[in-house]
Motif scaffolding. Structure first.
Motif, PDB file in Angstrom:
ATOM      1  N   ILE A  18       0.862  -1.181   0.000  1.00  0.00           N
ATOM      2  CA  ILE A  18       0.000   0.000   0.000  1.00  0.00           C
ATOM      3  C   ILE A  18       0.903   1.236   0.000  1.00  0.00           C
ATOM      4  CG2 ILE A  18      -2.101  -0.948   1.012  1.00  0.00           C
ATOM      5  CD1 ILE A  18      -1.136   0.129   3.746  1.00  0.00           C
ATOM      6  N   ALA A  19       0.446   2.258  -0.727  1.00  0.00           N
ATOM      7  CA  ALA A  19       1.263   3.466  -0.856  1.00  0.00           C
ATOM      8  C   ALA A  19       0.407   4.689  -0.587  1.00  0.00           C
ATOM      9  CB  ALA A  19       1.850   3.524  -2.260  1.00  0.00           C
ATOM     10  N   ASP A  20       1.072   5.727  -0.076  1.00  0.00           N
ATOM     11  CA  ASP A  20       0.337   6.946   0.280  1.00  0.00           C
ATOM     12  C   ASP A  20      -0.048   7.759  -0.959  1.00  0.00           C
ATOM     13  OD1 ASP A  20       1.071   5.973   2.686  1.00  0.00           O
ATOM     14  OD2 ASP A  20       2.444   7.595   3.221  1.00  0.00           O
TER      15      ASP A  20
ATOM     16  N   ALA B 115       1.341  -0.965  -6.442  1.00  0.00           N
ATOM     17  CA  ALA B 115       0.825  -0.790  -5.073  1.00  0.00           C
ATOM     18  C   ALA B 115      -0.631  -0.330  -5.142  1.00  0.00           C
ATOM     19  CB  ALA B 115       1.653   0.259  -4.333  1.00  0.00           C
ATOM     20  N   LEU B 116      -1.367  -0.613  -4.078  1.00  0.00           N
ATOM     21  CA  LEU B 116      -2.719  -0.078  -3.949  1.00  0.00           C
ATOM     22  C   LEU B 116      -2.616   1.263  -3.231  1.00  0.00           C
ATOM     23  CD1 LEU B 116      -4.361  -3.441  -2.934  1.00  0.00           C
ATOM     24  CD2 LEU B 116      -4.928  -2.145  -4.992  1.00  0.00           C
ATOM     25  N   HIS B 117      -3.390   2.205  -3.707  1.00  0.00           N
ATOM     26  CA  HIS B 117      -3.279   3.571  -3.190  1.00  0.00           C
ATOM     27  C   HIS B 117      -4.165   3.733  -1.945  1.00  0.00           C
ATOM     28  CE1 HIS B 117      -3.971   8.133  -4.045  1.00  0.00           C
ATOM     29  NE2 HIS B 117      -3.249   7.916  -2.971  1.00  0.00           N
ATOM     30  N   ASP B 118      -3.524   3.961  -0.827  1.00  0.00           N
ATOM     31  CA  ASP B 118      -4.248   4.154   0.443  1.00  0.00           C
ATOM     32  C   ASP B 118      -4.633   5.631   0.537  1.00  0.00           C
ATOM     33  OD1 ASP B 118      -5.241   3.892   2.996  1.00  0.00           O
ATOM     34  OD2 ASP B 118      -3.280   3.731   3.969  1.00  0.00           O
ATOM     35  N   HIS B 119      -5.554   6.047  -0.319  1.00  0.00           N
ATOM     36  CA  HIS B 119      -5.852   7.472  -0.496  1.00  0.00           C
ATOM     37  C   HIS B 119      -6.418   8.115   0.762  1.00  0.00           C
ATOM     38  CE1 HIS B 119      -9.451   5.190  -1.199  1.00  0.00           C
ATOM     39  NE2 HIS B 119     -10.195   6.271  -1.153  1.00  0.00           N
ATOM     40  N   SER B 120      -7.126   7.327   1.592  1.00  0.00           N
ATOM     41  CA  SER B 120      -7.725   7.922   2.794  1.00  0.00           C
ATOM     42  C   SER B 120      -6.803   7.788   4.000  1.00  0.00           C
ATOM     43  CB  SER B 120      -9.046   7.218   3.094  1.00  0.00           C
ATOM     44  OG  SER B 120      -8.775   5.840   3.355  1.00  0.00           O
ATOM     45  N   GLY B 121      -5.741   6.993   3.865  1.00  0.00           N
ATOM     46  CA  GLY B 121      -4.853   6.741   5.002  1.00  0.00           C
ATOM     47  C   GLY B 121      -5.441   5.751   6.006  1.00  0.00           C
ATOM     48  N   LEU B 122      -6.641   5.202   5.712  1.00  0.00           N
ATOM     49  CA  LEU B 122      -7.308   4.327   6.683  1.00  0.00           C
ATOM     50  C   LEU B 122      -6.612   2.977   6.828  1.00  0.00           C
ATOM     51  CD1 LEU B 122     -11.105   5.039   6.062  1.00  0.00           C
ATOM     52  CD2 LEU B 122      -9.810   5.435   8.163  1.00  0.00           C
ATOM     53  N   ALA B 123      -6.040   2.469   5.724  1.00  0.00           N
ATOM     54  CA  ALA B 123      -5.358   1.160   5.816  1.00  0.00           C
ATOM     55  C   ALA B 123      -4.171   1.288   6.766  1.00  0.00           C
ATOM     56  CB  ALA B 123      -4.920   0.691   4.438  1.00  0.00           C
ATOM     57  N   ALA B 124      -3.340   2.314   6.549  1.00  0.00           N
ATOM     58  CA  ALA B 124      -2.173   2.517   7.419  1.00  0.00           C
ATOM     59  C   ALA B 124      -2.612   2.717   8.867  1.00  0.00           C
ATOM     60  CB  ALA B 124      -1.372   3.715   6.927  1.00  0.00           C
TER      61      ALA B 124
ATOM     62  N   ALA C 244       3.644   2.550   9.920  1.00  0.00           N
ATOM     63  CA  ALA C 244       4.416   3.686   9.398  1.00  0.00           C
ATOM     64  C   ALA C 244       5.137   3.186   8.136  1.00  0.00           C
ATOM     65  CB  ALA C 244       5.415   4.144  10.453  1.00  0.00           C
ATOM     66  N   PRO C 245       5.676   4.093   7.305  1.00  0.00           N
ATOM     67  CA  PRO C 245       6.389   3.631   6.105  1.00  0.00           C
ATOM     68  C   PRO C 245       7.486   2.631   6.455  1.00  0.00           C
ATOM     69  CG  PRO C 245       5.998   5.978   5.977  1.00  0.00           C
ATOM     70  CD  PRO C 245       5.557   5.556   7.345  1.00  0.00           C
ATOM     71  N   GLY C 246       7.573   1.552   5.685  1.00  0.00           N
ATOM     72  CA  GLY C 246       8.605   0.533   5.895  1.00  0.00           C
ATOM     73  C   GLY C 246       8.164  -0.577   6.837  1.00  0.00           C
ATOM     74  N   GLU C 247       7.010  -0.407   7.512  1.00  0.00           N
ATOM     75  CA  GLU C 247       6.538  -1.437   8.444  1.00  0.00           C
ATOM     76  C   GLU C 247       5.548  -2.379   7.743  1.00  0.00           C
ATOM     77  OE1 GLU C 247       6.993   1.329  12.460  1.00  0.00           O
ATOM     78  OE2 GLU C 247       4.986   1.035  11.610  1.00  0.00           O
ATOM     79  N   CYS C 248       5.313  -3.537   8.369  1.00  0.00           N
ATOM     80  CA  CYS C 248       4.447  -4.518   7.703  1.00  0.00           C
ATOM     81  C   CYS C 248       3.712  -5.393   8.716  1.00  0.00           C
ATOM     82  CB  CYS C 248       5.269  -5.393   6.756  1.00  0.00           C
ATOM     83  SG  CYS C 248       6.538  -6.342   7.579  1.00  0.00           S
ATOM     84  N   VAL C 249       2.659  -6.047   8.212  1.00  0.00           N
ATOM     85  CA  VAL C 249       1.869  -6.949   9.054  1.00  0.00           C
ATOM     86  C   VAL C 249       1.628  -8.237   8.276  1.00  0.00           C
ATOM     87  CG1 VAL C 249      -0.264  -5.743   8.379  1.00  0.00           C
ATOM     88  CG2 VAL C 249      -0.268  -7.118  10.407  1.00  0.00           C
ATOM     89  N   LEU C 250       1.788  -9.367   8.979  1.00  0.00           N
ATOM     90  CA  LEU C 250       1.557 -10.674   8.358  1.00  0.00           C
ATOM     91  C   LEU C 250       0.126 -11.097   8.664  1.00  0.00           C
ATOM     92  CD1 LEU C 250       2.874 -13.129   6.856  1.00  0.00           C
ATOM     93  CD2 LEU C 250       3.315 -14.108   9.128  1.00  0.00           C
ATOM     94  N   LEU C 251      -0.576 -11.541   7.612  1.00  0.00           N
ATOM     95  CA  LEU C 251      -1.983 -11.922   7.774  1.00  0.00           C
ATOM     96  C   LEU C 251      -2.183 -13.382   7.408  1.00  0.00           C
ATOM     97  CD1 LEU C 251      -2.861  -8.625   6.148  1.00  0.00           C
ATOM     98  CD2 LEU C 251      -3.842  -9.257   8.333  1.00  0.00           C
TER      99      LEU C 251
END
Ligand SMILES: Cc1cc2nc3c(=O)[nH]c(=O)nc-3n(C[C@H](O)[C@H](O)[C@H](O)COP(=O)(O)OP(=O)(O)OC[C@H]3O[C@@H](n4cnc5c(N)ncnc54)[C@H](O)[C@@H]3O)c2cc1C
Length: 529
Positions: free
Chosen positions: A471-473, A479-488, A494-501
């Motif tokens: 996801i990208a700002d 990348a998918l555009h996180d236009h609302s910032g809600l995903a982050a 924060a940039p460079g961080e990640c989550v395993l699902l």
């Protein structure tokens, strides 16, 4: 128009003894969900059902957000949204006044609403169609299991059909044969809990009514004094009305159509025309099995646990059982995980069942006070709720189904960030843009059957068994555009961080960098190694 119940063809069996890797007993809501999930993971499944159609009459109608997300992962989400009645608001009335209203999904930015109302038979019909479309589900109607023997290498089933009996050896058996589970009873497994001494009348009526699409719950209304009433809208102009009757009511007398018509007319007024579509009287229990896994036999849905209908936790809980079990079973069958991974089905779903039973029991205690003191307290709470928001959390007209958080699961990995939803929580949805097109985060998680690494503003090295999702700002290729910032925000990234699902859309672990070793170790842990 009344629902046209489909009839599915019985296919004769040559007899003798047959071997199958995966057998599901029960082609109801939960068994069919499990069959579809397993088939979409490439597994062949035999489903045995003693009937030749979908569920009859009025049963589950409220499908919760998490269940809708699971059905969306299985390719059915749009059907539920198109046909179902979407609602987020509930209203509570005490005697002749509204006490308060509540919104179950106060924030925007989710593809699915808090609830969709839909008759259970539509859900089952679509599941049958989707199972058939996979080409991997062998649906056997008019096939009643009349004998079961649990063995170390699976289960031996005796199946009775209109043309005789045969024996089926299942390497793995999923028992989804409902509240009276023949499998559970035959294996002598306990099913303990509480029976509630109350009766409810269901009247499904067809009418053109001015009520909004909300859940309305009355305590002690003038049209049904001393009891409670629940109103829900369903598709096809069908409205479900549940009238509390009390334990002493005679179910046969109460089902008399003239008597039911009078109750409905007292509620709606004399000028509202309606037709009765379905009438039944139910009682309920809250109970569960001690364990859901018994070697290679696994119980799910009503066969494993049962709750009262208030809160819509039965069917929703069962679908969530299937969601939890099927990826694990598929991983074991593919040799990607040890059999012991299936023990985590117990450690994750038993607390979820207990949570459902607790809420369901509390709701029932509030709706059906056990003595005069309990009733006086309840009425005082309802009286206060109109003016005092502080009293509202004490009102319990059915705490509506919420997904279980598996925060105590042994499969959870590290949380290096300690922000937002912790490991074990169902993955939150968020709106995204793919090019100029509206998209949703959950549409990309678990849909390929595997683990997903959600990364903000970084490109991870490729890791076996893990699909990256960037996801990208700002708009960016790949990348998918996180236009609302809600995903982050919802994942605390924060940039460079990640989550395993996990494949069932639950958070497994969260990392401050995309360094592969800890991420791969978390995946191993989530696979029970
Ligand atoms: C009045 C009412 C309202 C409800 N409202 C809601 C709601 O709004 N939301 C919600 O989530 N839940 C609700 N529920 C609960 C929901 O209906 C059940 O939890 C759900 O049907 C459970 O699905 P299941 O597949 O486990 O069992 P079932 O639907 O009972 O399916 C079991 C299947 O197994 C088959 N079978 C049984 N024995 C055998 C055998 N020996 N051999 C072969 N096949 C067999 C049966 O024919 C059936 O098809 C409600 C229930 C009731 C009664």
């Amino acid at each position: 128009m009344p629902y046209d119940q489909p009839r599915y063809a019985f296919s004769p069996h040559p007899g003798g003894t047959e071997q199958a890797r995966l057998v599901i007993v029960g082609g109801g809501l939960v068994g069919l969900t499990a069959a579809l999930d397993l088939a979409r993971r490439g597994q062949r499944v035999v489903v045995l059902d003693d009937d030749d159609t979908v569920s009859l009459g009025s049963r589950a109608i409220c499908f919760a957000k998490r269940t809708l997300e699971i059905f969306a992962r299985l390719g059915l989400g749009e059907k539920f949204l198109a046909k179902g009645i979407t609602w987020n608001t509930g209203r509570v009335f005490f005697q002749s006044r509204e006490a308060y209203s509540f919104n179950l999904l106060p924030e925007d930015g989710h593809e699915f609403p808090a609830f969709v109302n839909l008759q259970q038979y539509y859900a089952e019909e679509w599941l049958v169609e989707a199972c058939i479309a996979t080409g991997l589900v062998d649906l056997r109607w008019k096939s009643r299991v009349v004998g079961v023997e649990n063995q170390a290498d699976g289960a031996r089933l005796r199946v009775e059909t209109p043309e005789g009996e045969y024996t089926l050896h299942a390497e793995w058996l999923l028992a989804a044969d409902g509240a009276r589970s023949f499998i559970r009873q035959s294996l002598g497994l306990s099913f303990t809990g509480q029976v509630f001494r109350d009766r409810f009348l269901i009247a499904d009526v067809t009418m053109n009514a001015p009520f909004p699409t909300e859940r309305w719950f009355w305590f002690d209304p003038p049209f049904h004094p001393g009891q409670s009433v629940l109103l829900h809208k369903q598709p096809d102009d069908v409205w479900r009305i549940d009238f509390q009757l009390g334990w002493d009511a005679d179910p046969e007398v109460e089902k008399d159509p003239e008597r039911v018509r009078k109750r409905v007319t007292d509620m709606l007024g004399p000028d509202v025309p309606f037709d009765l579509e379905w009438v039944s009287v139910y009682t309920f229990r809250c109970r569960r099995m001690e364990r859901f896994r018994h070697g290679r036999t696994l119980f799910l849905g009503d066969a494993a646990h049962q709750v009262s209908p208030f809160g819509a936790r039965g069917g929703n809980g069962g679908v969530q059982d299937a969601d939890n079990l099927c990826w694990k079973l598929a991983a074991v069958l593919a040799g990607a995980a040890p059999e012991s991974l299936l023990d985590s089905y117990d450690s994750e779903r038993i607390p979820a069942a207990d949570e459902n039973i607790l809420h369901s029991t509390r709701s029932t205690d509030f709706i059906t006070p056990k003595n005069d003191a309990a009733r006086a307290w309840r009425d005082a709470v309802l009286e206060l709720a109109e003016d005092w928001p502080l009293a509202r959390p004490l009102v319990n007209s059915g705490r509506l189904s919420r997904p279980a958080s598996l925060t105590g699961s042994p499969l959870n990995g590290p949380d290096e960030l300690g922000r937002a939803a912790p490991p074990g929580t169902p993955a939150p949805d968020a709106p995204l843009l793919r090019g100029a097109r509206q998209d949703w985060l959950l549409r990309h998680i678990g849909t390929d059957g595997g683990f997903t690494l959600l990364v903000r503003e970084a490109t991870p090295v490729s890791m076996p068994g893990i699909t990256p999702l960037l996801i990208a700002d700002t708009p960016r290729a790949g990348a998918l555009h996180d236009h609302s910032g809600l995903a982050a925000a919802r994942y605390g990234l924060a940039p460079g961080e990640c989550v395993l699902l996990r494949p069932d859309q639950h958070i497994s672990a969260r990392f401050s960098t995309t360094a592969p070793e800890p991420i791969l170790a978390a995946r191993e842990k989530a696979l029970g190694r």
